[in-house]
Design a protein around this motif. Structure first.
Motif, PDB file in Angstrom:
ATOM      1  N   LEU A 118      23.496 125.987  39.864  1.00  0.00           N
ATOM      2  CA  LEU A 118      23.995 127.723  40.778  1.00  0.00           C
ATOM      3  C   LEU A 118      25.265 127.685  39.702  1.00  0.00           C
ATOM      4  N   ALA A 119      26.302 127.124  39.370  1.00  0.00           N
ATOM      5  CA  ALA A 119      27.309 127.907  38.787  1.00  0.00           C
ATOM      6  C   ALA A 119      26.879 129.070  38.119  1.00  0.00           C
ATOM      7  N   ALA A 120      25.860 128.501  36.874  1.00  0.00           N
ATOM      8  CA  ALA A 120      24.969 129.844  36.091  1.00  0.00           C
ATOM      9  C   ALA A 120      23.923 130.855  36.517  1.00  0.00           C
ATOM     10  N   VAL A 121      23.931 130.576  37.647  1.00  0.00           N
ATOM     11  CA  VAL A 121      23.110 131.953  38.594  1.00  0.00           C
ATOM     12  C   VAL A 121      24.016 132.672  38.688  1.00  0.00           C
ATOM     13  N   VAL A 122      24.880 132.084  39.880  1.00  0.00           N
ATOM     14  CA  VAL A 122      26.072 133.501  40.276  1.00  0.00           C
ATOM     15  C   VAL A 122      26.271 133.614  39.102  1.00  0.00           C
ATOM     16  N   ALA A 123      27.098 132.977  37.871  1.00  0.00           N
ATOM     17  CA  ALA A 123      27.584 133.565  36.693  1.00  0.00           C
ATOM     18  C   ALA A 123      26.532 134.331  35.613  1.00  0.00           C
ATOM     19  N   TYR A 124      25.728 134.623  35.844  1.00  0.00           N
ATOM     20  CA  TYR A 124      24.827 136.119  35.287  1.00  0.00           C
ATOM     21  C   TYR A 124      24.043 136.991  35.791  1.00  0.00           C
ATOM     22  N   SER A 125      24.361 136.577  37.207  1.00  0.00           N
ATOM     23  CA  SER A 125      24.345 137.231  38.350  1.00  0.00           C
ATOM     24  C   SER A 125      24.976 138.378  38.458  1.00  0.00           C
ATOM     25  N   ILE A 126      26.240 138.490  38.392  1.00  0.00           N
ATOM     26  CA  ILE A 126      27.685 139.208  37.576  1.00  0.00           C
ATOM     27  C   ILE A 126      27.485 139.291  37.026  1.00  0.00           C
ATOM     28  N   ARG A 127      26.567 138.861  35.833  1.00  0.00           N
ATOM     29  CA  ARG A 127      27.811 139.315  34.308  1.00  0.00           C
ATOM     30  C   ARG A 127      26.090 140.548  33.857  1.00  0.00           C
ATOM     31  N   ILE A 128      25.536 140.406  34.826  1.00  0.00           N
ATOM     32  CA  ILE A 128      24.179 140.958  34.232  1.00  0.00           C
ATOM     33  C   ILE A 128      23.923 142.443  35.070  1.00  0.00           C
ATOM     34  N   ASP A 129      24.769 142.632  36.089  1.00  0.00           N
ATOM     35  CA  ASP A 129      24.066 143.430  37.689  1.00  0.00           C
ATOM     36  C   ASP A 129      24.907 144.706  37.164  1.00  0.00           C
ATOM     37  N   LEU A 130      25.176 144.841  36.365  1.00  0.00           N
ATOM     38  CA  LEU A 130      25.798 146.235  36.024  1.00  0.00           C
ATOM     39  C   LEU A 130      24.902 147.147  34.252  1.00  0.00           C
ATOM     40  N   SER A 131      24.526 146.181  34.248  1.00  0.00           N
ATOM     41  CA  SER A 131      23.245 146.832  32.774  1.00  0.00           C
ATOM     42  C   SER A 131      22.646 147.158  33.412  1.00  0.00           C
ATOM     43  N   ILE A 132      21.600 146.845  34.541  1.00  0.00           N
ATOM     44  CA  ILE A 132      20.540 147.215  36.093  1.00  0.00           C
ATOM     45  C   ILE A 132      20.438 148.364  36.770  1.00  0.00           C
ATOM     46  N   ALA A 133      22.395 147.997  37.134  1.00  0.00           N
ATOM     47  CA  ALA A 133      23.200 148.882  37.815  1.00  0.00           C
ATOM     48  C   ALA A 133      23.710 150.569  37.130  1.00  0.00           C
ATOM     49  N   MET A 134      23.584 150.644  35.837  1.00  0.00           N
ATOM     50  CA  MET A 134      23.609 151.694  34.842  1.00  0.00           C
ATOM     51  C   MET A 134      23.134 152.365  35.363  1.00  0.00           C
ATOM     52  N   VAL A 135      21.806 152.621  34.905  1.00  0.00           N
ATOM     53  CA  VAL A 135      20.913 153.227  35.056  1.00  0.00           C
ATOM     54  C   VAL A 135      20.570 153.881  36.385  1.00  0.00           C
TER      55      VAL A 135
END
Length: 526
Positions: free
Chosen positions: A44-61
């Motif tokens: 779960l730690a890895a799930v939330v860590a990567y969720s908040i790490r990668i969301d900007l890459s998607i939202a950037m579009v």
């Protein structure tokens, strides 16, 4: 009759005399090993860590004003005709008419800087976090580091709308705080997990990263496409809030050492201690052999491999959504779906690879051989599929398939790369992983910057070929160094137990203590 007796569990009474005081503990024998709490909450730690790490890459579009970006590029180059025909507008000859327009005016180079800021902070924090983990353990460092990162995720939308510089600062601080996660998890695995279960634990936790990317990719794309759900900003709020909830369960359920856990059974405690061949699971004040670590060819070749392999991973992690939208012409909904599929494939094969590696070790295959076989299965095919993408051009379906295969093959490599650190030096896994992860995420900082620079003037298929060629070449270079120079087996300097250490292990093997109790054991009578 109490609940323990009703459930069929047999309590075990342990009387511990400590400094003249007597304490009676009830040890419960359950069917679910306590160490699997670490696996689940680490996942779960890895799930939330990567969720908040990668969301900007998607939202950037959706965040960025693509019209501004296109005009910026057109002003720099008249030859801007290499976009693929949009699959949603067959009359388009060369420009992608499905570009999404946001409110933020960031050039491709500025986008690369924002994406790289996280990894710059992450890179700078790895060695300090490794030292902190070695001194204070993984529980609080992972917990509080990720908690602060989640809070910073919540303030990211406001920062992005206020200024480019503030966004870079916030993302950099997120990288610093999230830098605690993997050194802490590796340290905990080294202290909690028997040798023949490490591949499984490590790969399951690593699939949390893929699962976080899947969730972040799909949900961020969903929110970005529908303003009535709050738009792209909602993703930052949800993933930040989820991190805060995770923190509560982590602090309640995870302990630095097996002997500290108040609910662990004597059977499981003894099994863990007997399975670990050093005082790693219980020895707290450990002097790090820096000279031996820094002179280890195996450690350095592994670090270089992680740097090179991470370059390919982070290019796709940070720019695949942009590539699918700007080059292939996918809309936001399809972008979210197709961008998440590679990570789903990687999560499945990562678990499968962990099971295969553990079976190989259990059947007597040498650890060195096992790790290098799994690394080969991961690196070689993913490099081939990445090179294939460079030559497929506008064949969208085949490109997406190659992206999926790249991550599917790469998942097998999880059972051969970073887990080798624990095999070489389980006692110092936290601090060594911090060094290796520092270099790996240096590529996470450089890859977006270099990719943004290459595609800044002309985001064409020819420019993207350069990106894929560079990533593939680095991947093979790192693999060859690891294959020829690394020796994945326990290093002599990682097993320096003294007679006092051995006496302490035998004593701690007999009991457990909670985190609130003093750590000076007295006479134990069972």
């Amino acid at each position: 009759m109490d609940s323990t007796q009703r459930s069929g569990e047999m309590p075990s009474t342990i009387i511990i005399s400590n400094n003249g005081q007597t304490r009676i503990e009830q040890q419960k024998k359950g069917c679910f090993p306590i160490r699997y709490n670490l696996m689940f909450l680490g996942w779960l730690a890895a799930v939330v860590a990567y969720s908040i790490r990668i969301d900007l890459s998607i939202a950037m579009v959706a965040m960025v004003n693509q019209t501004f970006v296109e005009n910026f590029k057109t002003n720099k180059s008249d030859d801007f005709k290499s976009f693929c025909p949009s699959p949603y507008n067959k009359s388009s000859n060369h420009k992608n008419n499905s570009l999404i327009t946001g409110d933020i005016d960031w050039t491709p180079r500025q986008q690369g800087v924002v994406l790289a800021a996280f990894f710059a902070g992450y890179f700078c924090s790895q060695i300090p976090w490794g030292i902190i983990v070695q001194r204070f353990g993984g529980k609080k460092t992972v917990g509080f580091g990720l908690l602060v990162c989640g809070i910073l995720s919540i303030v990211t939308p406001a920062a992005a709308e206020y200024s480019f510089v503030l966004t870079v600062i916030v993302r950099g601080l997120m990288g610093v705080t999230q830098g605690s996660v993997y050194p802490g998890l590796m340290s905990l695995i080294g202290k909690w997990v028997p040798l023949d279960e490490r591949s499984k634990f490590s790969t399951v936790i690593s699939t949390g990263g893929s699962s976080g990317v899947i969730a972040s990719t799909y949900l961020t794309a969903l929110f970005s496409e529908h303003d009535y759900l709050g738009g792209w900003r909602t993703a930052f709020y949800i993933f930040g809030a989820a991190t805060c909830v995770w923190f509560i369960f982590w602090m309640m359920s995870v302990y630095n050492f097996p002997a500290e856990h108040p609910r662990i059974s004597r059977k499981e405690l003894n099994y863990i201690e007997a399975s670990l061949t050093s005082a790693t699971a219980n020895k707290k004040d450990i002097k790090v052999p820096w000279a031996s670590i820094l002179k280890s060819v195996s450690i350095w070749s592994l670090c270089i491999l992680m740097f090179c392999n991470s370059w390919l991973y982070y290019v796709q992690l940070t720019f695949m959504p942009t590539y699918m939208n700007v080059i292939l012409g996918l809309d936001m909904n399809d972008n979210g779906i197709y961008s998440s599929l590679p990570y789903l494939a990687g999560a499945i094969t990562s678990c499968l690879g962990g099971v295969i590696a553990d079976c190989m070790i259990h059947r007597g295959v040498k650890i060195n051989t096992t790790r290098k076989i799994m690394t080969t299965i991961g690196v070689i095919p993913e490099t081939i599929t990445t090179l294939t993408i460079a030559f497929l051009g506008c064949k969208s379906n085949l490109v997406i398939t190659m992206f999926i295969l790249t991550h599917a093959f790469g998942g097998f490599g999880d059972a051969g790369m970073s887990i080798s650190i624990i095999d070489i030096a389980p006692r110092y896994a936290g601090v060594i992983y911090a060094i290796a992860n520092c270099l790996a995420n240096f590529s996470g900082m450089l890859a977006p910057l270099v990719t943004g620079y290459i595609t800044d003037v002309e985001e064409t298929l020819d420019q993207w070929k350069k990106v894929f060629f560079l990533a593939s070449g680095l991947n093979i270079f790192g693999y060859l160094l690891f294959l020829t120079l690394a020796k994945v087996e326990k290093a002599p300097w990682s097993d320096d137990i003294t007679e006092n250490d051995e006496a302490e292990v035998k004593l701690i093997d007999s009991t457990s203590n909670s985190e609130t109790h003093t750590k000076n054991y007295g006479t134990i009578v069972s």
